[in-house]
Design an enzyme around this catalytic site. Structure first.
Site, PDB file in Angstrom:
ATOM      1  N   GLU A 106      -3.757 -11.535  14.259  1.00  0.00           N
ATOM      2  CA  GLU A 106      -3.454 -10.118  14.102  1.00  0.00           C
ATOM      3  C   GLU A 106      -4.673  -9.269  14.441  1.00  0.00           C
ATOM      4  O   GLU A 106      -4.536  -8.137  14.917  1.00  0.00           O
ATOM      5  CB  GLU A 106      -2.982  -9.834  12.671  1.00  0.00           C
ATOM      6  CG  GLU A 106      -2.287  -8.482  12.510  1.00  0.00           C
ATOM      7  CD  GLU A 106      -1.559  -8.351  11.187  1.00  0.00           C
ATOM      8  OE1 GLU A 106      -0.353  -8.694  11.129  1.00  0.00           O
ATOM      9  OE2 GLU A 106      -2.186  -7.914  10.206  1.00  0.00           O
ATOM     10  N   LYS A 116       9.509  -3.690  13.337  1.00  0.00           N
ATOM     11  CA  LYS A 116       9.941  -3.035  12.096  1.00  0.00           C
ATOM     12  C   LYS A 116      10.845  -1.839  12.396  1.00  0.00           C
ATOM     13  O   LYS A 116      11.873  -1.636  11.738  1.00  0.00           O
ATOM     14  CB  LYS A 116       8.723  -2.559  11.294  1.00  0.00           C
ATOM     15  CG  LYS A 116       7.839  -3.661  10.755  1.00  0.00           C
ATOM     16  CD  LYS A 116       6.669  -3.047   9.991  1.00  0.00           C
ATOM     17  CE  LYS A 116       5.744  -4.094   9.419  1.00  0.00           C
ATOM     18  NZ  LYS A 116       4.613  -3.478   8.687  1.00  0.00           N
ATOM     19  N   LYS A 150       0.823  -1.196   0.000  1.00  0.00           N
ATOM     20  CA  LYS A 150       0.000   0.000   0.000  1.00  0.00           C
ATOM     21  C   LYS A 150       0.867   1.260   0.000  1.00  0.00           C
ATOM     22  O   LYS A 150       0.650   2.179  -0.783  1.00  0.00           O
ATOM     23  CB  LYS A 150      -0.939   0.004   1.206  1.00  0.00           C
ATOM     24  CG  LYS A 150      -1.866   1.208   1.257  1.00  0.00           C
ATOM     25  CD  LYS A 150      -2.736   1.233   2.508  1.00  0.00           C
ATOM     26  CE  LYS A 150      -3.802   0.189   2.481  1.00  0.00           C
ATOM     27  NZ  LYS A 150      -4.764   0.339   3.609  1.00  0.00           N
ATOM     28  N   HIS A 199      -1.233 -38.082  11.407  1.00  0.00           N
ATOM     29  CA  HIS A 199       0.013 -38.807  11.666  1.00  0.00           C
ATOM     30  C   HIS A 199       1.073 -37.878  12.247  1.00  0.00           C
ATOM     31  O   HIS A 199       2.262 -38.165  12.173  1.00  0.00           O
ATOM     32  CB  HIS A 199       0.506 -39.462  10.378  1.00  0.00           C
ATOM     33  CG  HIS A 199      -0.457 -40.477   9.844  1.00  0.00           C
ATOM     34  ND1 HIS A 199      -0.408 -41.806  10.190  1.00  0.00           N
ATOM     35  CD2 HIS A 199      -1.532 -40.351   9.032  1.00  0.00           C
ATOM     36  CE1 HIS A 199      -1.392 -42.464   9.592  1.00  0.00           C
ATOM     37  NE2 HIS A 199      -2.091 -41.602   8.877  1.00  0.00           N
ATOM     38  N   GLY A 256      -4.961  -4.908   5.604  1.00  0.00           N
ATOM     39  CA  GLY A 256      -4.199  -5.864   4.813  1.00  0.00           C
ATOM     40  C   GLY A 256      -4.744  -7.271   4.861  1.00  0.00           C
ATOM     41  O   GLY A 256      -4.860  -7.951   3.835  1.00  0.00           O
ATOM     42  N   ARG A 257      -5.097  -7.749   6.044  1.00  0.00           N
ATOM     43  CA  ARG A 257      -5.577  -9.133   6.172  1.00  0.00           C
ATOM     44  C   ARG A 257      -7.010  -9.301   5.692  1.00  0.00           C
ATOM     45  O   ARG A 257      -7.536 -10.414   5.678  1.00  0.00           O
ATOM     46  CB  ARG A 257      -5.426  -9.596   7.615  1.00  0.00           C
ATOM     47  CG  ARG A 257      -6.146  -8.719   8.632  1.00  0.00           C
ATOM     48  CD  ARG A 257      -5.693  -9.066  10.053  1.00  0.00           C
ATOM     49  NE  ARG A 257      -6.271  -8.183  11.055  1.00  0.00           N
ATOM     50  CZ  ARG A 257      -5.779  -6.983  11.374  1.00  0.00           C
ATOM     51  NH1 ARG A 257      -4.709  -6.512  10.736  1.00  0.00           N
ATOM     52  NH2 ARG A 257      -6.340  -6.253  12.318  1.00  0.00           N
ATOM     53  N   GLU A 311      10.445  -5.609   3.642  1.00  0.00           N
ATOM     54  CA  GLU A 311      10.617  -6.901   2.984  1.00  0.00           C
ATOM     55  C   GLU A 311      10.191  -6.832   1.519  1.00  0.00           C
ATOM     56  O   GLU A 311      10.897  -7.318   0.623  1.00  0.00           O
ATOM     57  CB  GLU A 311       9.797  -7.976   3.712  1.00  0.00           C
ATOM     58  CG  GLU A 311      10.225  -8.233   5.138  1.00  0.00           C
ATOM     59  CD  GLU A 311       9.483  -7.371   6.151  1.00  0.00           C
ATOM     60  OE1 GLU A 311       9.495  -7.728   7.339  1.00  0.00           O
ATOM     61  OE2 GLU A 311       8.891  -6.335   5.754  1.00  0.00           O
TER      62      GLU A 311
END
Length: 541
Positions: A353, A504, A207, A384, A267-268, A213
């Protein structure tokens, strides 16, 4: 709300009711009510929910609904769909429901009908996707763009990657989509090792166009393309999902290929916005529209269904029931579908979050636990691996099991086996197997203590006909609104994420220390020592 939550009449009633449930076992509850498996079900937006294998009675649901009413769930829900500012710490609406509104709908926030803006972006996305698919938009050398690499992180990555895997059966035949999120250069090399820059399109999803990153990987991709195709190729091989037009232009992209979204989209909650460009490139505009329709169907169900028949409300309230009255700290998401392998990771971000908060909307410490830890893997792999702990461990772990009536492959027999395992696991979790049963089967007496499965492990079972774009949209919206329901009960802001920021900020300071060779370290003794060791040994010396 959180400070007064425990003073609500419904909360006190639930505490007392929990004590009365202490000695109840699901075996007894089912034996006493032959219709339990039919009564404790609900349907909506193409999804069928069996919640009968929960540690509940009719009274439990009545009290949980009363709690939702006392916490003002209906009013808060209406405020969200009306575009009001409910993300109070950031002064924003949480209006992701507008992203899937039909053309012609009217949905206002900030005094403006935002649906035309949403539709304009969707139309531009669709036009671009069509040009890539039919070859009208090609790379700098004129070659078809057959590979798409989405560079983003968090909400700019988890949703699109999950959708790419989930909608495998609907992918465009000539499109290969990959994802880069980790700042570790090893991922960049792994994703691009067999790609030809001339056939590769990068989507930079950020955005602000400043995320460390994402922008580190974006510049690595730019250098990779320029090294082979030259500076002029950037505009043909890069598009952006961003609101920072100036930074995108400086990167070298064509302003016509900047796809924006809005500050009322977290964002999510953004996979159905322009962040879903990689999804649309993968499945095409028509199937993307079906995905949005699935979201919209669950939105409508959430708004209109009675609370006691409302899938997101039921899931949210059951999560509160276990989190706050049973002390359950985790919840497992167990899709019995290989194509939903990344759903648990996606829901980790969505739920943790959103509701991983220690203060309420007024900034006061919360009075109760919030945000259970979300985790999981697809069945039957998990059987398993970690199911041993769920069946016989000391912790109570509520589970959501998800399955589909129709197979995702032509191997019907294998799908039957998969679904048999799904139903069997829900049955085993609920009812277990006692010492008497084991003796009747001839089990060795010395082994019986080790083989007893106590049961009484709660689960929801979510069933749909098939994993389609519409079904996926409905499932994601189901969990979005379940998270919202939990947040309303706890009185927290489910739409900010300030806890992400500190790391950050500190990382930027540490990067500066590394770049100057550690000449002026000003951290704690542990961090200083670790940095010194890293600087001494990073070249292998």
């Amino acid at each position: 709300m959180s400070q007064s939550l425990t003073a609500l009449p419904s909360w006190h009633a639930l505490e007392q009711h929990r004590q009365s449930m202490h000695a109840q076992h699901l075996r007894e509850l089912f034996a006493a009510d032959p219709e339990r498996g039919r009564r404790f079900t609900a349907e909506g937006a193409g999804l069928y929910l069996d919640y009968s294998k929960n540690l509940i009675t009719d009274e439990t649901i009545t009290l949980l609904i009363r709690l939702a009413e006392e916490c003002g769930l209906a009013k808060r829900r209406a405020a969200m769909f009306a575009g009001e500012i409910i993300n109070r710490s950031e002064g924003r609406a949480a209006f992701h429901c507008a992203l899937r509104a039909p053309a012609g709908a009217v949905m206002h926030t900030g005094g403006e009908n935002v649906v035309p803006q949403v539709q304009e972006v969707l139309a531009r996305m669709g036009a671009f996707v069509d040009k890539v698919h039919d070859g009208r938009w090609s790379g700098a050398t004129g070659q078809r763009l057959r590979h798409v690499v989405n560079i983003g992180i968090g909400g700019s990555y988890l949703g699109p990657e999950m959708a790419w895997r989930a909608l495998r059966n609907f992918r465009h035949a000539d499109m290969d989509v990959r994802f880069i999120a980790n700042i570790d250069g090893a991922q960049f090399l792994d994703v691009t090792v067999d790609l030809d820059p001339a056939e590769t399109l990068f989507i930079i999803s950020s955005k602000t166009f400043t995320t460390l990153e994402t922008m580190t990987n974006a510049h690595a991709a730019r250098a990779w393309v320029v090294a082979k195709l030259g500076e002029a190729a950037v505009a043909r091989h890069f598009v952006a999902v961003s609101t920072n037009t100036e930074a995108v232009r400086a990167f070298g992209m064509d302003p016509e290929h900047i796809f924006g979204f809005w500050d009322w989209v977290g964002g999510r909650y953004s996979m159905d916005s322009a962040i879903g460009l990689s999804t649309m490139l993968a499945v095409g505009p028509r199937h993307f529209a079906e995905l949005l329709a699935g979201f919209r169907a669950m939105d409508e169900h959430f708004q209109t269904a009675p609370l006691a028949r409302n899938l997101p409300v039921l899931l949210g309230l059951l999560s509160v029931w276990y989190n706050n009255f049973f002390g359950a700290q985790t919840q497992a998401i167990l899709p019995y579908a290989h194509d939903l392998a990344r759903l648990p990771a996606y829901l980790q971000q969505l739920q943790m979050e959103s509701n991983g908060k220690g203060v309420d909307e007024t900034g006061q410490p919360v009075a109760v636990d919030t945000g259970p830890i979300i985790w999981g893997e697809p069945g039957t792999d998990g059987q398993h691996s970690f199911y041993q702990l769920i069946h016989q461990g000391t912790r109570l772990i509520p589970c959501d099991l998800i399955g589909f009536c129709q197979p995702l492959s032509p191997l019907q027999n294998q799908h039957d086996l998969l679904m048999a395992n799904l139903f069997a696991q829900a049955e085993a979790l609920a009812f277990g197997k006692g010492a008497t049963d084991l003796r009747a089967e001839g089990a060795a007496e010395a082994q019986i203590p080790f083989r007893v499965c106590p049961g009484n492990r709660p689960s929801n079972l979510l069933l749909a006909d098939a994993l389609s774009p519409a079904t996926l949209g409905a499932i994601i919206a189901l969990y979005e609104h379940s998270v919202f329901t939990q947040g309303v009960i706890w009185g927290i802001d489910s739409f900010d994420q300030w806890g992400v920021e500190l790391g950050k900020i500190l990382a930027q300071r540490v990067v500066a220390d590394i770049q100057d060779g550690g000449k002026s370290l000003r951290h704690d003794s542990s961090t200083n020592t670790l940095l010194q060791r890293y600087l001494q040994r990073r070249e292998g010396s």
